[in-house]
Design an enzyme around this catalytic site. Structure first.
Site, PDB file in Angstrom:
ATOM      1  N   ILE A 102     -24.806 -38.560 -36.751  1.00  0.00           N
ATOM      2  CA  ILE A 102     -25.876 -39.133 -37.557  1.00  0.00           C
ATOM      3  C   ILE A 102     -26.526 -38.059 -38.415  1.00  0.00           C
ATOM      4  O   ILE A 102     -26.571 -36.892 -38.051  1.00  0.00           O
ATOM      5  CB  ILE A 102     -26.920 -39.840 -36.631  1.00  0.00           C
ATOM      6  CG1 ILE A 102     -28.025 -40.533 -37.442  1.00  0.00           C
ATOM      7  CG2 ILE A 102     -27.467 -38.909 -35.581  1.00  0.00           C
ATOM      8  CD1 ILE A 102     -28.932 -41.445 -36.612  1.00  0.00           C
ATOM      9  N   CYS A 103     -27.012 -38.477 -39.574  1.00  0.00           N
ATOM     10  CA  CYS A 103     -27.792 -37.653 -40.494  1.00  0.00           C
ATOM     11  C   CYS A 103     -26.924 -36.575 -41.130  1.00  0.00           C
ATOM     12  O   CYS A 103     -25.993 -36.866 -41.862  1.00  0.00           O
ATOM     13  CB  CYS A 103     -29.011 -37.076 -39.776  1.00  0.00           C
ATOM     14  SG  CYS A 103     -30.230 -36.328 -40.873  1.00  0.00           S
ATOM     15  N   ALA A 104     -27.208 -35.309 -40.854  1.00  0.00           N
ATOM     16  CA  ALA A 104     -26.413 -34.206 -41.395  1.00  0.00           C
ATOM     17  C   ALA A 104     -25.152 -33.964 -40.577  1.00  0.00           C
ATOM     18  O   ALA A 104     -24.181 -33.387 -41.067  1.00  0.00           O
ATOM     19  CB  ALA A 104     -27.258 -32.930 -41.440  1.00  0.00           C
ATOM     20  N   ALA A 149     -24.016 -42.434 -39.158  1.00  0.00           N
ATOM     21  CA  ALA A 149     -25.270 -43.066 -39.566  1.00  0.00           C
ATOM     22  C   ALA A 149     -26.042 -42.128 -40.478  1.00  0.00           C
ATOM     23  O   ALA A 149     -25.826 -40.915 -40.470  1.00  0.00           O
ATOM     24  CB  ALA A 149     -26.097 -43.440 -38.344  1.00  0.00           C
TER      25      ALA A 149
END
Length: 183
Positions: A102-104, A149
Site C-alpha cells: 500500500i501507498c509507496a 492500494a
C-alpha cells in the site's frame, strides 16, 4: 484460516500497517507483525511506536499465505533495502503467494519486477516506480497474486479486499458492517 505477515520498518505509515492487521484479525486470520529492524519496537512515520510480534531473522515465512508491505517514508525505502525481506518476497512471489503493498510500498514490488503487465496502484506521484504496471485510479486493486492500494485513505478498502480474496465477498461485507464502514 490464513497466515499473514506484515513487515514493519522505522518510518512506516502506522495506519497502513495496523488497519489491515485489525481487519484481517477480525476475519479470524493469524496476523504476525514482523520488524525488519532487528528490534521489537518500530517507530512509525508519525512517531507512533509499534511492537512487532517477531523479528525478521526469526521468521522463515514458510507458513505464510499473504506477505504485506505498508507504505510510508522512509519505511518503504527500508523495506526495499532489506535483502532478507526482498529475498523472501521473491520466493513467495514465485510460489504464487499473495503479495500486498500500500501507498509507496508498491514501488518495492515494481523494483522486484512483480508488477510487469499487472494492474496496480500506489501513492499519487510514485507511479513511475511501478515498473511495467498498468496503473489504475482506484483505491485498491488485485491482479493475480498481487494486491496494491493507494494510501492511508484506502487502508480499510485494502484490508477488506484481502478479506474478500481470502474468505469471499460475504465475509468482507460482514466485516465492513461490523466496523460501520461507509466506503
Amino acid at each position: 484460516m490464513a497466515k499473514i505477515y506484515v513487515f514493519l520498518a522505522d518510518g512506516c505509515e502506522e495506519v497502513e500497517a495496523m488497519t489491515p492487521v485489525d481487519i484481517l484479525r477480525r476475519a479470524g486470520h493469524t496476523v504476525c507483525t514482523v520488524s525488519i529492524t532487528g528490534k521489537e519496537l518500530v517507530t512509525g512515520a508519525n512517531g507512533i511506536r509499534l511492537a512487532a510480534d517477531a523479528l525478521l531473522e526469526n521468521v522463515d515465512g514458510n507458513d505464510g499465505d499473504v506477505f504485506l508491505l505498508p507504505g510510508g517514508m522512509p519505511g518503504t525505502l527500508h523495506l526495499g533495502e532489506c535483502a532478507a525481506l526482498t529475498s523472501m518476497l521473491k520466493v513467495k512471489y514465485q510460489e504464487g503467494k499473495r503479495i500486498a503493498a500500500i501507498c509507496a510500498a508498491p514501488s518495492v514490488l515494481g523494483a522486484l519486477g512483480f508488477l510487469q503487465g499487472r494492474k496496480a496502484v500506489c501513492y499519487p506521484g510514485m507511479e513511475e516506480k511501478l515498473t511495467g504496471a498498468q496503473v489504475q485510479n482506484v483505491p485498491t486493486v488485485s491482479d493475480g497474486n498481487i494486491t496494491t492500494a493507494k494510501g492511508v485513505g484506502a487502508a480499510i478498502d485494502f484490508g477488506l479486499e484481502l478479506v474478500r480474496l481470502l474468505d469471499g465477498q460475504e465475509k468482507a461485507l460482514e466485516i465492513k458492517e461490523q466496523i460501520v464502514y461507509a466506503g
